[in-house]
Design an enzyme around this catalytic site. Sequence first.
Site, PDB file in Angstrom:
ATOM      1  N   GLU A 179       0.796  -1.225   0.111  1.00 46.10           N
ATOM      2  CA  GLU A 179      -0.048  -0.072   0.081  1.00 46.10           C
ATOM      3  C   GLU A 179       0.918   1.262   0.191  1.00 46.10           C
ATOM      4  O   GLU A 179       1.203   1.826   1.370  1.00 46.10           O
ATOM      5  CB  GLU A 179      -0.849  -0.083   1.191  1.00 46.10           C
ATOM      6  CG  GLU A 179      -2.054  -1.082   0.873  1.00 46.10           C
ATOM      7  CD  GLU A 179      -3.223  -0.847   1.890  1.00 46.10           C
ATOM      8  OE1 GLU A 179      -3.272  -0.140   3.019  1.00 46.10           O
ATOM      9  OE2 GLU A 179      -4.120  -1.663   1.952  1.00 46.10           O
ATOM     10  N   GLU A 224      -5.451  -8.391   0.380  1.00 46.02           N
ATOM     11  CA  GLU A 224      -6.209  -8.198   1.875  1.00 46.02           C
ATOM     12  C   GLU A 224      -7.620  -7.978   1.429  1.00 46.02           C
ATOM     13  O   GLU A 224      -7.826  -7.208   0.423  1.00 46.02           O
ATOM     14  CB  GLU A 224      -5.619  -6.971   2.297  1.00 46.02           C
ATOM     15  CG  GLU A 224      -4.273  -7.198   3.224  1.00 46.02           C
ATOM     16  CD  GLU A 224      -3.687  -5.874   3.785  1.00 46.02           C
ATOM     17  OE1 GLU A 224      -4.638  -5.005   4.121  1.00 46.02           O
ATOM     18  OE2 GLU A 224      -2.501  -5.639   3.913  1.00 46.02           O
TER      19      GLU A 224
HETATM   20  C1  PNW Z   1      -4.526  -1.737   5.335  1.00 45.53           C
HETATM   21  N1  PNW Z   1      -8.027   3.910   4.822  1.00 45.53           N
HETATM   22  O1  PNW Z   1      -4.667  -0.593   5.293  1.00 45.53           O
HETATM   23  C2  PNW Z   1      -3.196  -2.521   5.670  1.00 45.53           C
HETATM   24  O2  PNW Z   1      -2.558  -3.088   4.635  1.00 45.53           O
HETATM   25  C3  PNW Z   1      -3.355  -3.043   7.077  1.00 45.53           C
HETATM   26  O3  PNW Z   1      -2.172  -2.979   7.459  1.00 45.53           O
HETATM   27  C4  PNW Z   1      -4.574  -2.843   7.774  1.00 45.53           C
HETATM   28  O4  PNW Z   1      -4.501  -3.082   9.131  1.00 45.53           O
HETATM   29  C5  PNW Z   1      -5.672  -2.991   6.969  1.00 45.53           C
HETATM   30  O5  PNW Z   1      -5.917  -2.165   5.736  1.00 45.53           O
HETATM   31  C6  PNW Z   1      -7.126  -2.545   7.665  1.00 45.53           C
HETATM   32  O6  PNW Z   1      -7.049  -0.972   7.836  1.00 45.53           O
HETATM   33  C7  PNW Z   1      -5.573   0.427   5.201  1.00 45.53           C
HETATM   34  O7  PNW Z   1      -8.169   4.357   5.518  1.00 45.53           O
HETATM   35  C8  PNW Z   1      -5.602   1.365   6.281  1.00 45.53           C
HETATM   36  O8  PNW Z   1      -8.666   3.931   3.589  1.00 45.53           O
HETATM   37  C9  PNW Z   1      -6.582   2.645   6.039  1.00 45.53           C
HETATM   38  C10 PNW Z   1      -7.228   2.725   4.888  1.00 45.53           C
HETATM   39  C11 PNW Z   1      -7.046   1.531   3.864  1.00 45.53           C
HETATM   40  C12 PNW Z   1      -6.187   0.555   4.082  1.00 45.53           C
END
Ligand code: PNW
Length: 481
Positions: free
Chosen positions: A199, A387
């Site tokens: 990401e 994911e």
């Molecule tokens: C992903 N948003 O992160 C990450 O790869 C993980 O580490 C995380 O725990 C998981 O998704 C759940 O959040 C994100 O705000 C964090 O759009 C924030 C966002 C999207 C993905």
Amino acid sequence: MIPISRRHFLASLAGATALASYQPIRKSTWAQMANPKPLSFPANFMWGCATAAYQIEGAVNEDGRKPSIWDTFSHTPGKTHNGDTGDIADDSYHLYKEDVKLLRNLGAKCYRFSISWSRIFPDGTGQPNPKGLDYYQRVVDELLNNEIVPYITLFHWDLPQALPGGWQSRDTCKAFADYAAYVTARLSDRVHHFFTINEFGCFTDDGYETGEFAPGLKLAPGEVNQVRHHGVLAHGMAVRAIRARAKSGTEIGLAQNATIFVPVIETAEHIEAARRATREENAPFLTAVLEGKYRDSYLQREGENAPKVKAGDMEIIGSPLDFVGLNVYDPAYARSDSSPQGYAIEDFQTSFPHMASPWLRIGPEGIYWAVRLVSEMWKSRALYITENGCSADDVVNHEGRIEDTDRVMFLRSYLTQLHRAASEGYPIKGYFLWSLLDNFEWADGYSKRFGIHYVDYKTQRRIPKLSAEWYREVIAKNAVE
Ligand code: PNW
């Protein structure tokens, strides 16, 4: 097929008779409707779960590990919910055998986990720390002994604190490639799948523009674009470093939460708008990686803030990949319009449903369009959902169970849409559920639970939720029911 009630079905037939000659419904058709086939996935589909080092390991001061930017950030007052840190997290550094057992009980075929760069190179570069690598050797052994295929992410945001300038420095790209080469040289005899980076936007934009994530900076747009450029450059340099050092048969990709657009209505014009929007809105990251070029429209839009690109950078960034990994959570919607770019992005109504994390809007079609649009536009040979999952307000009930029917609803809806992509022939090879267990949810600390196993953080006890039982059935049948 969209399920419809018998009454609606008959009504639609009645309407159609005016145009076409009426065909009586055969008995076998009714039988099929009453007993729909399970939504089966292709043979050898890889079902797994995902986690990341800083979110589960704990043991931040053990065996030579030094701080990452997330240690510093989470220990800075006001940066995370409740001041939570990853100091202990799920203590998976010590409990990894138990966690592999959870995977085994699910019947999982694979596991995606990340390596903490600061365990391997505590200062980011220089002397490697053999004890750090030993831990991952043990994890890999344990997985293989349980017939679970390891998939390794090399960077899931926990940059070694000691690297001067962090991602603002181009030297960090080289340090990352060296670390990637070191790890693959030692693990690629038994690990055949590597993701470079997880990401891009979350450690570049959120870390250096909004400051919501480590290192918590709020830089000017030009500086942020340079950080983004270093992110994709580091990815490309790592791809090359891994290929040079890994044993043959090693497959390399990335795990990106690309912004994927769902067409507001499935008509040719809106589908075209979704395609254009997806290509354009991912210009600094996925589009650049898969095309080896920044789009002219992106460079023009950014003007003097555009990244400073050195000769040869774009070729490195566009190094061919074996697969594309997509993290799919909340949707975005595009519609066709008459603007020069040919699309408009829809706003969300306040009533749009979401899960426990307010940003996590529920849009199952996004997973179908992610696979379809990326395959169609960039001709990817293989894709993984690296994911997908959700937060929910999980509670242990008086019988000791966690009845997360909302999470099951979420997962079933998304997997039904993933099945649509698979049945239309797109090359989707596997799915990693986020997450195996509740963990440190970055700035949200421990306030948001994404696991299919509940973690009691006081005792470190893991309890399978209803969703774990449900996922076990999916894996056993290779189908969603
Ligand atoms: C992903 N948003 O992160 C990450 O790869 C993980 O580490 C995380 O725990 C998981 O998704 C759940 O959040 C994100 O705000 C964090 O759009 C924030 C966002 C999207 C993905």
